[in-house]
Design a protein around this motif. Structure first.
Motif, short mmCIF file in Angstrom:
data_model
loop_
_atom_site.label_atom_id
_atom_site.label_comp_id
_atom_site.label_asym_id
_atom_site.label_seq_id
_atom_site.Cartn_x
_atom_site.Cartn_y
_atom_site.Cartn_z
N ILE A 150 26.69 73.19 9.47
CA ILE A 150 26.51 72.53 10.76
C ILE A 150 27.85 72.31 11.46
CG2 ILE A 150 25.82 70.34 11.84
CD1 ILE A 150 23.53 70.24 9.81
N ARG A 154 27.90 78.79 14.20
CA ARG A 154 27.15 78.79 15.44
C ARG A 154 25.67 78.50 15.15
NH1 ARG A 154 29.41 83.72 15.26
NH2 ARG A 154 27.38 84.74 15.51
N VAL A 155 24.96 78.02 16.17
CA VAL A 155 23.54 77.68 16.00
C VAL A 155 22.75 78.88 15.50
CG1 VAL A 155 21.44 77.01 17.21
CG2 VAL A 155 23.59 75.85 17.74
N ARG A 158 23.26 79.34 11.90
CA ARG A 158 22.62 78.29 11.10
C ARG A 158 21.12 78.54 10.94
NH1 ARG A 158 25.76 74.50 14.48
NH2 ARG A 158 23.84 73.51 15.22
N THR A 193 18.62 72.46 11.09
CA THR A 193 19.85 73.13 11.48
C THR A 193 20.70 72.34 12.47
OG1 THR A 193 18.60 74.37 13.16
CG2 THR A 193 18.94 75.45 11.03
N THR A 195 20.03 71.21 15.54
CA THR A 195 19.97 71.65 16.93
C THR A 195 18.68 71.11 17.54
OG1 THR A 195 20.13 73.56 18.41
CG2 THR A 195 18.89 73.88 16.37
N ASN A 199 16.77 75.47 21.66
CA ASN A 199 17.62 76.52 21.10
C ASN A 199 16.87 77.37 20.07
OD1 ASN A 199 20.02 76.13 22.52
ND2 ASN A 199 20.68 74.49 21.15
#
Length: 236
Positions: A150, A154-155, A158, A193, A195, A199
């Motif tokens: 995390i 990057r998202v 993840r 994750t 987010t 996303n």
């Protein structure tokens, strides 16, 4: 939560749990004989974060979601458990409260021990206590890995890494690839994750257009797992 007698099929699953590692058949049987089998319906909880930790479990069937609520009130998914995994092992190693909540995401069965029972068993069978400590240590390492992801990835990476972890744990061969064999919503992925659901939806839609994944009705199939591995590990 209903309690019943422990079956032979359940005994086999429990004997393979990490908690029973290096214990012989007679020792495993003696430990299991002091347990109770219980059933927990989908959507119900084994225990809630902050409750007094009075009982520990080993899952014999079903899927369980582990969650924590932050001080800001956000829910975070710590992980998922399947048959052979332990819940609430902290019971026998401390007098703390449950640090998280354990929710059945499918109908589940498990065996359980009261705190006093497990403490006495660990005095009788020291290997049991060592195994319990080892299980907690392994989970601590996994949590460290998740927090590092995390903080540093990057998202998109993840989410890819989360899906690959779930495939390793719950993967089942399907016609188009590998199915994550458990209910999994986009909100679940967001909470795993760090987010938001926007996303997750945007990224999954992108991967669906590229035919890397297929998702519908809380079911996700990895059609091109290699592409996700390349992304997750930042490979050339």
């Amino acid at each position: 939560m209903m309690e019943t007698a422990v079956t032979q099929a359940t005994q086999k699953i429990i004997s393979r749990c990490a908690l029973m590692h290096d214990l012989n058949d007679a020792e495993c049987l003696a430990i299991i004989e002091q347990s109770q089998q219980c059933r927990v319906e989908k959507g119900r909880f084994f225990f809630h974060q902050g409750e007094d930790a009075v009982k520990m479990y080993i899952i014999s069937s079903g899927r369980v979601k582990l969650t924590q609520v932050t001080q800001a009130g956000d829910q975070v998914i710590v992980g998922f458990c399947s048959p052979g995994d332990g819940l609430g092992i902290i019971v026998a190693l401390s007098q703390l409260e449950y640090p998280l909540s354990a929710e059945a995401v499918t109908d589940c069965t498990a065996v359980s021990w009261q705190r006093g029972q497990m403490e006495q068993l660990m005095l009788t069978y020291p290997r049991l206590a060592l195994n319990g400590t080892g299980m907690i240590a392994q989970r601590f390492v996994k949590l460290q890995d998740r927090y590092r992801d995390i903080a540093t990835r990057r998202v998109e990476q993840r989410i890819a890494r989360a899906l690959l972890r779930l495939v390793r744990q719950f993967g089942k061969k399907a016609e188009r690839g590998v199915l994550i064999d458990m209910p999994l919503s986009r909100q679940d992925l967001a909470e795993m994750t760090g987010t938001n659901i926007y996303n997750v939806s945007r990224i999954l839609s992108k991967w669906e257009r590229a035919e890397w994944v297929s998702s519908q009705r809380q079911r996700i199939i990895l059609c091109k797992a290699h592409e996700l591995v390349v992304l997750a590990e930042d490979l050339a």
